[in-house]
Design a protein around this motif. Structure first.
Motif, PDB file in Angstrom:
ATOM      1  N   ASP A  29       0.827  -1.214   0.000  1.00  0.00           N
ATOM      2  CA  ASP A  29       0.000   0.000   0.000  1.00  0.00           C
ATOM      3  C   ASP A  29       0.857   1.256   0.000  1.00  0.00           C
ATOM      4  O   ASP A  29       0.484   2.276  -0.606  1.00  0.00           O
ATOM      5  N   THR A  32       1.900   1.785  -3.505  1.00  0.00           N
ATOM      6  CA  THR A  32       0.776   2.358  -4.241  1.00  0.00           C
ATOM      7  C   THR A  32       0.646   3.846  -3.947  1.00  0.00           C
ATOM      8  O   THR A  32       0.430   4.661  -4.860  1.00  0.00           O
ATOM      9  N   ASP A  65       3.869   1.714  -9.258  1.00  0.00           N
ATOM     10  CA  ASP A  65       2.588   1.027  -9.436  1.00  0.00           C
ATOM     11  C   ASP A  65       2.791  -0.413  -9.899  1.00  0.00           C
ATOM     12  O   ASP A  65       2.012  -1.297  -9.547  1.00  0.00           O
ATOM     13  N   ASP A  68       3.922  -2.781  -6.660  1.00  0.00           N
ATOM     14  CA  ASP A  68       3.100  -3.072  -5.482  1.00  0.00           C
ATOM     15  C   ASP A  68       2.475  -4.462  -5.562  1.00  0.00           C
ATOM     16  O   ASP A  68       2.395  -5.186  -4.564  1.00  0.00           O
ATOM     17  N   ASP A  91      -5.293   0.282  -5.207  1.00  0.00           N
ATOM     18  CA  ASP A  91      -4.489   0.331  -6.417  1.00  0.00           C
ATOM     19  C   ASP A  91      -5.300   0.855  -7.603  1.00  0.00           C
ATOM     20  O   ASP A  91      -4.863   1.755  -8.323  1.00  0.00           O
TER      21      ASP A  91
END
Length: 208
Positions: A29, A32, A65, A68, A91
């Motif tokens: 997280d 993200t 991105d 993650d 996400d």
């Protein structure tokens, strides 16, 4: 269209990079969130016509991105606690926010002090809206109907002409060539709209 091929090429390098980054303080997280912040920074930089900075922030944002998911899978494989549902929700929400913001940022930067029209960028946002609605609605209904498409992602993702790989490339192209961004936007809006129509038809058929 290119996501499956890109994943075949990038899955192993991203998994290795995620293993290097696997530290107790760095959660999926947080990766993200880093991608979200960097993506919003790219949008702001584009709006200020700081094109090189916007490009660098955009690419690093998309790298975060891309990492993650592999990190989350490694944590689950190792038996670490985590919630794939909330992570997947964060996400996809972050992706939509970054995509929309960067379109707006490029529109502001590319039209400032020039005769470039804003309409192509509005068309892209509309196409994103319809496209996102189609695949999110399909994912939700497919889950309830027991017809999920499982490719390792959090959602049942209907493929199309415009996927994540193409989006990253087109947004990078805008930042590399801001003088022709509006022409690129018209073409991209058409591709995304066609992809939305394709997903609507495919989703309807899959759920019949």
């Amino acid at each position: 269209m290119l996501d499956a091929a890109a994943r075949r090429v990038l899955d192993e390098p991203l998994a290795r990079a995620a293993a290097v980054l696997d530290r107790p303080w760095l959660s999926p997280d947080r990766l993200t969130l880093a991608g979200l912040v960097l993506g919003l920074g790219s949008a702001v930089a584009a709006g200020l016509q700081a094109w090189t900075a916007a490009l660098v922030l955009w690419l690093v944002s998309r790298l975060a991105d891309g990492l993650d998911g592999p990190l989350a899978r490694q944590r689950r494989a190792a038996g670490s606690p985590g919630d794939a549902g909330s992570g997947g929700f964060f996400d996809i929400t972050a992706d939509f926010l970054v995509y929309g913001s960067t379109v707006l940022g490029v529109a502001i930067g590319a039209t400032r002090g020039s005769d470039a029209p804003w309409e192509p960028f509005a068309a892209v946002l509309l196409a994103y809206y319809v496209n996102g609605t189609a695949f999110l609605a399909f994912s939700s209904i497919a889950e309830r109907a027991g017809r999920q498409l499982d490719d390792g992602r959090s959602l049942s993702f209907l493929g199309g002409l415009a996927e994540g790989t193409e989006t990253i490339a087109v947004h990078a192209l805008w930042l590399l060539l801001p003088a022709v961004a509006w022409q690129v936007a018209w073409g991209w809006a058409a591709v995304v709209a066609l992809s939305a129509a394709q997903r609507m038809v495919a989703g309807y058929r899959a759920l019949r």
